[in-house]
Design a protein around this motif. Structure first.
Motif, PDB file in Angstrom:
ATOM      1  N   VAL A  40       0.837  -1.197   0.000  1.00 25.18           N
ATOM      2  CA  VAL A  40       0.000   0.000   0.000  1.00 25.18           C
ATOM      3  C   VAL A  40       0.873   1.249   0.000  1.00 25.18           C
ATOM      4  O   VAL A  40       0.589   2.233  -0.689  1.00 25.18           O
ATOM      5  CB  VAL A  40      -0.955  -0.013   1.210  1.00 25.18           C
ATOM      6  CG1 VAL A  40      -1.662   1.328   1.359  1.00 25.18           C
ATOM      7  CG2 VAL A  40      -1.988  -1.127   1.054  1.00 25.18           C
ATOM      8  N   TRP A 363     -13.366   5.972   2.434  1.00 26.18           N
ATOM      9  CA  TRP A 363     -12.286   6.682   1.744  1.00 26.18           C
ATOM     10  C   TRP A 363     -12.784   8.049   1.296  1.00 26.18           C
ATOM     11  O   TRP A 363     -13.712   8.146   0.504  1.00 26.18           O
ATOM     12  CB  TRP A 363     -11.806   5.879   0.535  1.00 26.18           C
ATOM     13  CG  TRP A 363     -10.558   6.423  -0.079  1.00 26.18           C
ATOM     14  CD1 TRP A 363     -10.460   7.340  -1.085  1.00 26.18           C
ATOM     15  CD2 TRP A 363      -9.230   6.117   0.282  1.00 26.18           C
ATOM     16  NE1 TRP A 363      -9.162   7.600  -1.364  1.00 26.18           N
ATOM     17  CE2 TRP A 363      -8.370   6.871  -0.543  1.00 26.18           C
ATOM     18  CE3 TRP A 363      -8.660   5.268   1.234  1.00 26.18           C
ATOM     19  CZ2 TRP A 363      -6.988   6.803  -0.458  1.00 26.18           C
ATOM     20  CZ3 TRP A 363      -7.285   5.200   1.317  1.00 26.18           C
ATOM     21  CH2 TRP A 363      -6.467   5.952   0.486  1.00 26.18           C
ATOM     22  N   LEU A 373      -7.821   3.389  -2.770  1.00 31.97           N
ATOM     23  CA  LEU A 373      -6.665   2.879  -2.042  1.00 31.97           C
ATOM     24  C   LEU A 373      -5.770   2.111  -3.011  1.00 31.97           C
ATOM     25  O   LEU A 373      -6.188   1.084  -3.548  1.00 31.97           O
ATOM     26  CB  LEU A 373      -7.127   1.960  -0.907  1.00 31.97           C
ATOM     27  CG  LEU A 373      -6.029   1.331  -0.062  1.00 31.97           C
ATOM     28  CD1 LEU A 373      -5.282   2.409   0.712  1.00 31.97           C
ATOM     29  CD2 LEU A 373      -6.614   0.297   0.896  1.00 31.97           C
TER      30      LEU A 373
END
Length: 416
Positions: A40, A363, A373
């Motif tokens: 990530v 988000w 993401l």
């Protein structure tokens, strides 16, 4: 062979304990968390850099304040086309475009918003990644000379679409005897782009260069030169000096790293901190191997004594229990790598499920600047996680294995 028999033995036979299973699950989850976090992080950095370099100039050259031949004091380029040609002639430059830049208030459908106008020629806008040809956009840039191009965030905010007209209001308007009056002009929306970054889509407008010069009282002038280079991450001092010299005596350079370096430095610091924290998590999971292995050594004390009296060396006993502990680390690491890679590959459906379960709104692009993401699986990150997990697993296994190897066979068989 002996280590494999111990690993396969049931708990009632003095084999692998519950602590070993706990350590196996702990290492799996720790490695999974480490790989997921690193992927990530890499996705965030790649997405930020891509949006920064895609829709923004790699280098902006602006003019220092100076006097013109007719006595005016300006902070703009007069012969901007010649300056752009000289800059574009540099070997490492791919494009140089003159630009007029200004801030306005926009209004449509009884709604208001602030925006930043970029006055550029149609060919220059067409070559901007994430905005021009091939971008996620609606409309036709062939009609760019008849209107303006706006970000999708502005279109949503004002509730406008292709063919609608919006009004731009600038405080720097016509100078009269009573002061400066605001300049108000209406333009047709002919192109709506989505650059993929919230702050760009929400605030940016592209206008033809000649129209922007008229609107902002910049006739015959350009505020900046927007420069794209072949290797934007390698912009150094030498390249900046060459750009300033090519732009003329009043040229000053501002690179993308100067404007967005804070983001990258914050990401780097966060990367290092998260890696340290998750490394401690892996260490805690690996320490459970010690507990399980100590219990195994205690249960196998009689076996150790018998093997030693039969002639098995200390080194052989050490290898038996080292293999038992290391095998737990290897299996846990392998499972963690599998789960981490699957998470990085299928992050979109996983995050969609989380968003659905939580009722949406997980988000917020207004806070994070990007719309989803991201995750980017890199071999170096996976190898770092594997090396850390296996290294810690092997190191902590040595201590109980040495204790088993140094066990006195007489003491082990005293009460048998």
């Amino acid at each position: 062979m002996i280590a494999w028999r111990y690993l396969r033995a049931k708990r009632a036979e003095g084999g692998v304990s519950v602590m070993t299973w706990i350590s196996l699950i702990g290492i799996t989850l720790a490695v999974f968390a480490l790989i997921a976090t690193l992927s990530v992080r890499a996705g965030f950095r790649a997405e930020f850099v891509d949006t920064i370099l895609g829709a923004n100039a790699h280098v902006t050259i602006y003019a220092a304040r100076h006097e013109t031949a007719d006595g005016r004091t300006i902070s703009s380029f007069e012969d901007y086309d010649a300056a752009a040609r000289d800059v574009a002639a540099l070997e490492f430059v791919t494009r140089a475009a003159p630009m007029v830049r200004g801030q306005v208030m926009i209004t449509a459908n009884s709604r208001n918003a602030g925006a930043e106008v970029y006055g550029m020629r149609a060919d220059d806008v067409r070559s901007i990644p994430r905005v021009g040809d091939g971008a996620d956009a609606d409309g036709d840039l062939a009609r760019y000379g008849e209107g303006i191009a706006i970000g999708s965030g502005i279109a949503r905010e004002l509730g406008v679409g292709l063919g609608d007209r919006i009004r731009l209001i600038s405080p720097d308007g016509v100078k009269t005897a009573f002061g400066t009056s605001p300049r108000v002009s209406a333009y047709e929306v002919v192109y709506i782009f989505t650059a993929g970054r919230y702050d760009i889509d929400r605030t940016r407008i592209y206008m033809p260069l000649d129209a922007a010069q008229t609107y902002f009282n910049r006739e015959g002038l350009a505020d900046e030169l927007e420069v794209m280079v072949k290797h934007p991450e390698a912009i150094g001092t030498d390249a900046q000096i060459a750009l300033m010299q090519a732009a003329g005596p009043y040229g000053n350079v501002w690179t993308w790293k100067d404007s967005s370096g804070g983001f990258l430095r914050a990401l780097d610091i966060e990367d290092n901190v998260m890696f340290v924290i998750l490394s401690v998590l892996v260490l805690i999971a690996a320490m459970n191997i010690v507990s399980g292995l100590i219990m195994l050594v205690k249960n196998k004390g009689r076996d150790i004594g018998i093997l030693r009296t039969m002639g098995l060396t200390e080194g052989s006993v050490l290898r038996i229990f080292f293999i038992c502990g290391a095998f737990t680390g290897i299996i846990g690491t392998g499972l963690g790598v599998l789960l981490g890679c699957l998470f990085a590959i299928y992050i979109d459906p996983i995050f969609s499920l989380v968003n659905y379960v939580s009722g949406g709104g997980v988000w917020d692009p207004a806070i994070r600047g990007i719309y989803a993401l991201p995750a980017k699986l890199q071999l170096g990150d996976v190898m770092s996680a594997v090396g850390l997990s296996l290294g810690l697993s092997f190191v902590v296994t040595i201590f109980p294995a040495r204790r088993a190897a140094r066990m006195n066979p007489v003491e082990a068989l005293r009460y048998e």
